[in-house]
Design an enzyme around this catalytic site. Structure first.
Site, PDB file in Angstrom:
ATOM      1  N   GLU A 215      -3.492  18.456 -15.965  1.00 61.27           N
ATOM      2  CA  GLU A 215      -2.695  18.426 -17.187  1.00 61.27           C
ATOM      3  C   GLU A 215      -2.351  16.995 -17.588  1.00 61.27           C
ATOM      4  O   GLU A 215      -2.043  16.738 -18.757  1.00 61.27           O
ATOM      5  CB  GLU A 215      -1.412  19.239 -16.998  1.00 61.27           C
ATOM      6  CG  GLU A 215      -1.626  20.728 -16.823  1.00 61.27           C
ATOM      7  CD  GLU A 215      -0.312  21.466 -16.672  1.00 61.27           C
ATOM      8  OE1 GLU A 215       0.660  21.107 -17.351  1.00 61.27           O
ATOM      9  OE2 GLU A 215      -0.249  22.394 -15.845  1.00 61.27           O
TER      10      GLU A 215
ATOM     11  N   ASN B 216       0.829  -1.209   0.000  1.00 59.88           N
ATOM     12  CA  ASN B 216       0.000   0.000   0.000  1.00 59.88           C
ATOM     13  C   ASN B 216       0.862   1.257   0.000  1.00 59.88           C
ATOM     14  O   ASN B 216       0.533   2.261  -0.650  1.00 59.88           O
ATOM     15  CB  ASN B 216      -0.919   0.015   1.217  1.00 59.88           C
ATOM     16  CG  ASN B 216      -2.117  -0.902   1.054  1.00 59.88           C
ATOM     17  OD1 ASN B 216      -2.432  -1.323  -0.052  1.00 59.88           O
ATOM     18  ND2 ASN B 216      -2.773  -1.221   2.151  1.00 59.88           N
TER      19      ASN B 216
END
Length: 321
Positions: free
Chosen positions: A130, A104
């Site tokens: 973006e 994780n």
């Protein structure tokens, strides 16, 4: 959104939340970090169904998907633990850390690098929106393969982090290596790249970044209609416990190999109609087939990119030019 595809909750609730966000906030980009199940040894017997159904919804409702493969995460962590055992000078894993927590942490580190420009200054900051604008030339083809370097555990002291800092050339080469990919058994160098993004953290000159970009350009097999489809982000602040770091995103046609594997495992169960009643009672056979076909068409679209990188045919309204 961070979720998994194999289990019932992550595969069902996750895409449902995305569809709700699409309805309520249609102008906001929707990102999903999706953990794909293991190809072998998966402990959820209905995982092939869950994965395909979830993948079909991600194709329709997400703007950008970052796949993480459980097999790749396990392999990376195992390799780093073995390297740390062999070389005591390398940063060691946290004491009593469980393997699940380390895996994780690997995903969290990558997502932290991806969003670093939102928190720190840089010469070339990349707004997260973006990523979608520059990396997704066709709406449905929004699955971005990811890699990161260095992968060793963060150092506990500044001195140790400087000792083990990777050279810039080595980091760029490592991000292309199959062993550093967040999806197992998929090599971006063996597909056609629609767009590539390098996100750099630390004090690395732009000249070094450009030199490595030119060095690796040919290995990335950019499609002929987008030979300069590179996005570079420079963030001055290195990750905690490191001198510098590099994250790479590639929108590569090679991702179809992952989809084909998932479709193959789905078909094995579906041909025998094993466990199918859990889904057909609510969706019907036609509903199941429709979701399967969405993923099959997605895979075919990526294969067309690979076969004809200079002339992408707009044969479906779902992927308009």
């Amino acid at each position: 959104m961070v979720h998994s595809l194999g289990g019932g909750t992550g595969s069902g609730l996750g895409p449902y939340i995305l569809s709700m966000l699409e309805d309520e906030f249609p102008s906001c980009y929707r990102f999903a970090a999706s953990v794909f199940p293991q190809a072998e040894g998966d402990d959820v017997v209905t995982s092939p169904y869950n994965s395909i159904f979830s993948l079909s919804k991600l194709t329709e409702h997400a703007d950008c998907v970052l796949p993480f493969d459980n097999t790749a995460l396990t392999s990376i962590i195992q390799r780093q633990i073995e390297l740390a055992k062999k070389d005591s000078s390398l940063p060691q894993p946290p004491a009593n850390a469980k393997r699940f927590a380390l895996e994780n942490g690997l995903v969290a580190s990558f997502l932290s690098n991806l969003t670093s420009s939102m928190r720190f200054d840089g010469l070339l900051n990349v707004d997260i929106n973006e990523i979608t604008t520059n990396m997704v030339p066709f709406p449905r083809l929004h699955y971005l393969m990811s890699s990161m370097a260095p992968l060793h555990f963060p150092a506990k002291s500044t001195a140790a982090s400087r000792k083990d800092s990777n050279k810039v050339d080595g980091m760029f080469s490592a991000c292309l290596a199959p062993s550093n990919q967040m999806i197992a058994s998929v090599d971006p160098r063996k597909g056609s790249s629609l767009a590539v993004s390098f996100l750099v953290r630390g004090n690395i000159p732009i000249s070094d970044v450009n030199a490595n970009l030119n060095r690796l350009r040919q290995s990335l097999n950019m499609v002929q209609w987008n030979p300069d489809g590179f996005k570079i982000g420079l963030c001055e602040n290195a990750p905690l416990g490191r001198v510098n770091s590099l994250s790479m995103l590639v929108n590569s046609s090679a991702i179809h190999q992952c989809f084909d594997g998932m479709l193959g495992r789905f078909n094995q169960l579906w041909r025998a109609k094993a466990h199918a009643w859990h889904y057909t009672d609510n969706m019907g056979t036609d509903g199941v087939q429709e979701l399967h076909d969405i993923v099959a068409e997605l895979s075919e679209d990526y294969k067309q990119i690979e076969a004809m990188p200079f002339d992408f045919p707009s044969r479906r309204e779902a992927v308009p030019l």
